[in-house]
Design a protein around this motif. Structure first.
Motif, PDB file in Angstrom:
ATOM      1  N   ASP A 195    -103.756  24.997 -33.588  1.00 32.57           N
ATOM      2  CA  ASP A 195    -104.500  25.373 -34.804  1.00 32.57           C
ATOM      3  C   ASP A 195    -104.405  24.259 -35.844  1.00 32.57           C
ATOM      4  OD1 ASP A 195    -105.226  27.731 -33.670  1.00 32.57           O
ATOM      5  OD2 ASP A 195    -103.675  28.932 -34.658  1.00 32.57           O
ATOM      6  N   GLU A 196    -103.236  23.671 -35.952  1.00 31.79           N
ATOM      7  CA  GLU A 196    -103.071  22.566 -36.916  1.00 31.79           C
ATOM      8  C   GLU A 196    -103.983  21.390 -36.534  1.00 31.79           C
ATOM      9  OE1 GLU A 196     -98.442  23.529 -37.906  1.00 31.79           O
ATOM     10  OE2 GLU A 196     -98.941  21.456 -37.370  1.00 31.79           O
ATOM     11  N   TYR A 197    -104.064  21.149 -35.214  1.00 27.85           N
ATOM     12  CA  TYR A 197    -104.912  20.038 -34.742  1.00 27.85           C
ATOM     13  C   TYR A 197    -106.382  20.290 -35.059  1.00 27.85           C
ATOM     14  CZ  TYR A 197    -106.975  16.639 -31.484  1.00 27.85           C
ATOM     15  OH  TYR A 197    -107.697  15.627 -30.922  1.00 27.85           O
ATOM     16  N   ASP A 198    -106.801  21.547 -34.961  1.00 20.84           N
ATOM     17  CA  ASP A 198    -108.191  21.894 -35.267  1.00 20.84           C
ATOM     18  C   ASP A 198    -108.581  21.472 -36.690  1.00 20.84           C
ATOM     19  OD1 ASP A 198    -109.216  22.883 -32.934  1.00 20.84           O
ATOM     20  OD2 ASP A 198    -108.578  24.945 -33.308  1.00 20.84           O
ATOM     21  N   ALA A 199    -107.597  21.451 -37.587  1.00 22.77           N
ATOM     22  CA  ALA A 199    -107.903  21.060 -38.971  1.00 22.77           C
ATOM     23  C   ALA A 199    -108.310  19.582 -39.022  1.00 22.77           C
ATOM     24  CB  ALA A 199    -106.694  21.311 -39.859  1.00 22.77           C
ATOM     25  N   ARG A 200    -107.789  18.783 -38.070  1.00 21.06           N
ATOM     26  CA  ARG A 200    -108.132  17.340 -38.060  1.00 21.06           C
ATOM     27  C   ARG A 200    -109.242  17.029 -37.056  1.00 21.06           C
ATOM     28  NH1 ARG A 200    -104.464  14.154 -36.026  1.00 21.06           N
ATOM     29  NH2 ARG A 200    -103.216  15.795 -35.084  1.00 21.06           N
ATOM     30  N   ALA A 201    -109.355  17.842 -36.024  1.00 18.72           N
ATOM     31  CA  ALA A 201    -110.366  17.623 -34.978  1.00 18.72           C
ATOM     32  C   ALA A 201    -111.175  18.903 -34.861  1.00 18.72           C
ATOM     33  CB  ALA A 201    -109.683  17.271 -33.662  1.00 18.72           C
ATOM     34  N   PRO A 202    -112.113  19.129 -35.788  1.00 23.15           N
ATOM     35  CA  PRO A 202    -112.774  20.430 -35.896  1.00 23.15           C
ATOM     36  C   PRO A 202    -113.356  20.903 -34.565  1.00 23.15           C
ATOM     37  CG  PRO A 202    -113.437  18.998 -37.709  1.00 23.15           C
ATOM     38  CD  PRO A 202    -112.615  18.158 -36.768  1.00 23.15           C
ATOM     39  N   ASP A 203    -113.118  22.199 -34.300  1.00 23.88           N
ATOM     40  CA  ASP A 203    -113.744  22.831 -33.150  1.00 23.88           C
ATOM     41  C   ASP A 203    -113.081  22.485 -31.813  1.00 23.88           C
ATOM     42  OD1 ASP A 203    -115.700  24.696 -32.663  1.00 23.88           O
ATOM     43  OD2 ASP A 203    -117.150  23.214 -31.925  1.00 23.88           O
ATOM     44  N   TRP A 204    -111.964  21.752 -31.851  1.00 17.99           N
ATOM     45  CA  TRP A 204    -111.346  21.310 -30.595  1.00 17.99           C
ATOM     46  C   TRP A 204    -110.968  22.499 -29.714  1.00 17.99           C
ATOM     47  CZ3 TRP A 204    -106.377  21.823 -28.408  1.00 17.99           C
ATOM     48  CH2 TRP A 204    -106.141  21.030 -27.278  1.00 17.99           C
ATOM     49  N   SER A 205    -110.280  23.490 -30.296  1.00 15.25           N
ATOM     50  CA  SER A 205    -109.844  24.651 -29.486  1.00 15.25           C
ATOM     51  C   SER A 205    -111.045  25.338 -28.854  1.00 15.25           C
ATOM     52  CB  SER A 205    -109.110  25.677 -30.348  1.00 15.25           C
ATOM     53  OG  SER A 205    -107.946  25.117 -30.858  1.00 15.25           O
ATOM     54  N   ALA A 206    -112.092  25.546 -29.644  1.00 16.59           N
ATOM     55  CA  ALA A 206    -113.278  26.242 -29.124  1.00 16.59           C
ATOM     56  C   ALA A 206    -113.916  25.424 -28.002  1.00 16.59           C
ATOM     57  CB  ALA A 206    -114.271  26.471 -30.257  1.00 16.59           C
ATOM     58  N   ARG A 207    -113.934  24.081 -28.175  1.00 19.71           N
ATOM     59  CA  ARG A 207    -114.529  23.244 -27.114  1.00 19.71           C
ATOM     60  C   ARG A 207    -113.695  23.333 -25.834  1.00 19.71           C
ATOM     61  NH1 ARG A 207    -114.423  18.054 -27.871  1.00 19.71           N
ATOM     62  NH2 ARG A 207    -113.434  18.015 -29.903  1.00 19.71           N
ATOM     63  N   MET A 208    -112.380  23.363 -25.978  1.00 16.89           N
ATOM     64  CA  MET A 208    -111.513  23.443 -24.789  1.00 16.89           C
ATOM     65  C   MET A 208    -111.683  24.787 -24.089  1.00 16.89           C
ATOM     66  SD  MET A 208    -110.228  20.541 -24.492  1.00 16.89           S
ATOM     67  CE  MET A 208    -111.579  19.779 -25.358  1.00 16.89           C
ATOM     68  N   VAL A 209    -111.835  25.861 -24.901  1.00 17.53           N
ATOM     69  CA  VAL A 209    -112.039  27.184 -24.306  1.00 17.53           C
ATOM     70  C   VAL A 209    -113.327  27.166 -23.484  1.00 17.53           C
ATOM     71  CG1 VAL A 209    -112.557  29.606 -24.802  1.00 17.53           C
ATOM     72  CG2 VAL A 209    -110.702  28.446 -26.030  1.00 17.53           C
ATOM     73  N   ARG A 210    -114.387  26.582 -24.061  1.00 14.34           N
ATOM     74  CA  ARG A 210    -115.660  26.523 -23.315  1.00 14.34           C
ATOM     75  C   ARG A 210    -115.499  25.679 -22.049  1.00 14.34           C
ATOM     76  NH1 ARG A 210    -117.911  26.126 -28.383  1.00 14.34           N
ATOM     77  NH2 ARG A 210    -118.148  23.864 -28.281  1.00 14.34           N
ATOM     78  N   LYS A 211    -114.870  24.518 -22.226  1.00 14.96           N
ATOM     79  CA  LYS A 211    -114.755  23.551 -21.109  1.00 14.96           C
ATOM     80  C   LYS A 211    -114.009  24.157 -19.916  1.00 14.96           C
ATOM     81  CE  LYS A 211    -113.036  18.778 -20.382  1.00 14.96           C
ATOM     82  NZ  LYS A 211    -114.189  18.118 -19.793  1.00 14.96           N
ATOM     83  N   PHE A 212    -112.973  24.977 -20.227  1.00 17.97           N
ATOM     84  CA  PHE A 212    -112.131  25.441 -19.134  1.00 17.97           C
ATOM     85  C   PHE A 212    -112.311  26.924 -18.800  1.00 17.97           C
ATOM     86  CE2 PHE A 212    -110.018  21.560 -20.638  1.00 17.97           C
ATOM     87  CZ  PHE A 212    -110.105  20.840 -19.454  1.00 17.97           C
ATOM     88  N   THR A 213    -113.403  27.520 -19.300  1.00 17.28           N
ATOM     89  CA  THR A 213    -113.682  28.906 -18.883  1.00 17.28           C
ATOM     90  C   THR A 213    -115.061  29.022 -18.251  1.00 17.28           C
ATOM     91  OG1 THR A 213    -114.476  29.462 -21.102  1.00 17.28           O
ATOM     92  CG2 THR A 213    -112.166  29.941 -20.618  1.00 17.28           C
ATOM     93  N   GLU A 214    -115.842  27.957 -18.346  1.00 16.67           N
ATOM     94  CA  GLU A 214    -117.164  27.984 -17.708  1.00 16.67           C
ATOM     95  C   GLU A 214    -117.119  27.055 -16.504  1.00 16.67           C
ATOM     96  OE1 GLU A 214    -119.697  26.643 -20.865  1.00 16.67           O
ATOM     97  OE2 GLU A 214    -119.294  28.428 -22.076  1.00 16.67           O
ATOM     98  N   PRO A 215    -117.656  27.483 -15.362  1.00 16.26           N
ATOM     99  CA  PRO A 215    -117.611  26.626 -14.172  1.00 16.26           C
ATOM    100  C   PRO A 215    -118.392  25.325 -14.402  1.00 16.26           C
ATOM    101  CG  PRO A 215    -118.552  28.793 -13.673  1.00 16.26           C
ATOM    102  CD  PRO A 215    -118.381  28.725 -15.142  1.00 16.26           C
ATOM    103  N   ARG A 216    -117.799  24.210 -14.039  1.00 12.12           N
ATOM    104  CA  ARG A 216    -118.472  22.910 -14.203  1.00 12.12           C
ATOM    105  C   ARG A 216    -118.233  22.084 -12.942  1.00 12.12           C
ATOM    106  NH1 ARG A 216    -116.337  19.257 -17.915  1.00 12.12           N
ATOM    107  NH2 ARG A 216    -118.328  18.491 -18.648  1.00 12.12           N
ATOM    108  N   ARG A 217    -119.185  21.264 -12.606  1.00 14.29           N
ATOM    109  CA  ARG A 217    -119.021  20.318 -11.491  1.00 14.29           C
ATOM    110  C   ARG A 217    -118.387  20.986 -10.267  1.00 14.29           C
ATOM    111  NH1 ARG A 217    -116.757  15.379 -15.293  1.00 14.29           N
ATOM    112  NH2 ARG A 217    -118.705  14.997 -16.365  1.00 14.29           N
ATOM    113  N   THR A 218    -118.973  22.116  -9.889  1.00 10.47           N
ATOM    114  CA  THR A 218    -118.363  22.913  -8.825  1.00 10.47           C
ATOM    115  C   THR A 218    -118.481  22.241  -7.448  1.00 10.47           C
ATOM    116  OG1 THR A 218    -120.434  24.116  -8.739  1.00 10.47           O
ATOM    117  CG2 THR A 218    -118.643  25.159  -9.961  1.00 10.47           C
ATOM    118  N   ASP A 219    -119.289  21.174  -7.355  1.00 11.37           N
ATOM    119  CA  ASP A 219    -119.404  20.518  -6.049  1.00 11.37           C
ATOM    120  C   ASP A 219    -118.400  19.378  -5.875  1.00 11.37           C
ATOM    121  OD1 ASP A 219    -120.529  18.795  -7.841  1.00 11.37           O
ATOM    122  OD2 ASP A 219    -122.378  18.424  -6.711  1.00 11.37           O
ATOM    123  N   VAL A 220    -117.514  19.166  -6.876  1.00 12.70           N
ATOM    124  CA  VAL A 220    -116.566  18.057  -6.785  1.00 12.70           C
ATOM    125  C   VAL A 220    -115.571  18.275  -5.629  1.00 12.70           C
ATOM    126  CG1 VAL A 220    -114.588  17.017  -7.986  1.00 12.70           C
ATOM    127  CG2 VAL A 220    -116.771  17.229  -9.165  1.00 12.70           C
ATOM    128  N   GLY A 221    -115.004  19.486  -5.544  1.00 15.43           N
ATOM    129  CA  GLY A 221    -114.035  19.780  -4.473  1.00 15.43           C
ATOM    130  C   GLY A 221    -114.673  19.613  -3.093  1.00 15.43           C
TER     131      GLY A 221
END
Ligand SMILES: Cc1cc2nc3c(=O)[nH]c(=O)nc-3n(C[C@H](O)[C@H](O)[C@H](O)COP(=O)(O)O)c2cc1C
Length: 232
Positions: A195-221
């Motif tokens: 949360d403290e980091y979000d104050a310096r890097a706005p929206d970081w937590s929300a971006r990480m939540v999106r990045k790691f809860t939505e399937p991406r690049r599913t053909d890599v494996g």
């Protein structure tokens, strides 16, 4: 602060380059420095593809994004995990290559240590760089374009060139967020620091939540498996 730490902390990803090429001598010098990175049991399971054909650079610029800095930079490379050398040695010895997850991890770790030393060498010569994870957005097509053989795992691209911009510093997690003494801290502590980091890097937590809860690049494996990796 010494010269090395100052070079490292001055890093910025550069996405705008002048037309100047990167001379072959500078490329060799950087690769020679990169090679001296530590390497697990001297396996050295990596290689660097230097893409020199303009048509292929343009095609990669499209397939990786599009990201035009791939076509416009002075030199473009693909960092690969290379298990082919070891496979060939095993085959010549009449033995079966055992390609499980450990071998894949060794290749990724060795390639990445090499790549970051390579990057520092380029930056020490005044070049700007940008890693290109967008390479993994289209691996099967890039594989066909570049005729990648079995046992070679393209991991990410790397733009290098004379910078035409000086981007602002992107704030990082505080040292307290990544340096822990003896034990991993409580979940509450981790979340409070985020949360403290979000104050310096706005929206970081929300971006990480999106990045790691939505399937991406599913053909890599499946792609790396098709190149011979076994994640068992
Ligand atoms: C493995 C890796 C892949 C990346 N992929 C891309 C990419 O495809 N395109 C891009 O513009 N930047 C890419 N970047 C750059 C990051 O966005 C950048 O390092 C990060 O935002 C921090 O900014 P800085 O490098 O300027 O400090 C990548 C970085 C890494 C380490």
């Amino acid at each position: 602060m010494n010269e090395t730490i100052s070079l490292i902390t001055n890093h910025r990803s550069v996405r705008s380059y002048t037309d100047e090429p990167v001379p072959g001598d500078d490329i060799r010098r950087a690769v020679e420095a990169g090679r001296m990175a530590s390497t697990s049991s001297a396996t050295q399971s990596y290689c660097l593809l230097h893409i020199t054909r303009p048509g292929e650079r343009q095609a990669l610029a499209e397939l990786c994004g599009p990201q035009q800095h791939i076509a416009a930079c002075g030199a473009f490379f693909i960092v690969c995990g290379d298990t082919r050398r070891h496979r060939l040695l095993a085959r010549r010895a009449g033995l079966r290559y055992d390609a499980r997850l450990e071998a894949f991890l060794l290749a990724v770790i060795d390639a990445t240590l090499f790549a970051q030393n390579l990057v520092l060498a380029f930056e020490s010569m005044g070049y700007g760089i940008c890693y290109i994870g967008g390479l993994r957005s289209n691996l099967p097509r890039i594989d066909r374009l570049l005729e990648i053989p079995e046992g070679i795992y393209p991991l990410y691209g790397l733009c290098v060139g004379v910078p035409a911009e000086r981007p602002a510093e992107r704030p990082r997690l505080n040292t307290e967020c990544v340096l822990f003494e003896d034990r991993y801290p409580s979940d509450e502590h981790i979340l409070r620091l985020a949360d403290e980091y979000d104050a310096r890097a706005p929206d970081w937590s929300a971006r990480m939540v999106r990045k790691f809860t939505e399937p991406r690049r599913t053909d890599v494996g499946p792609y790396y498996r098709a190149k011979g990796a076994d994640f068992a």
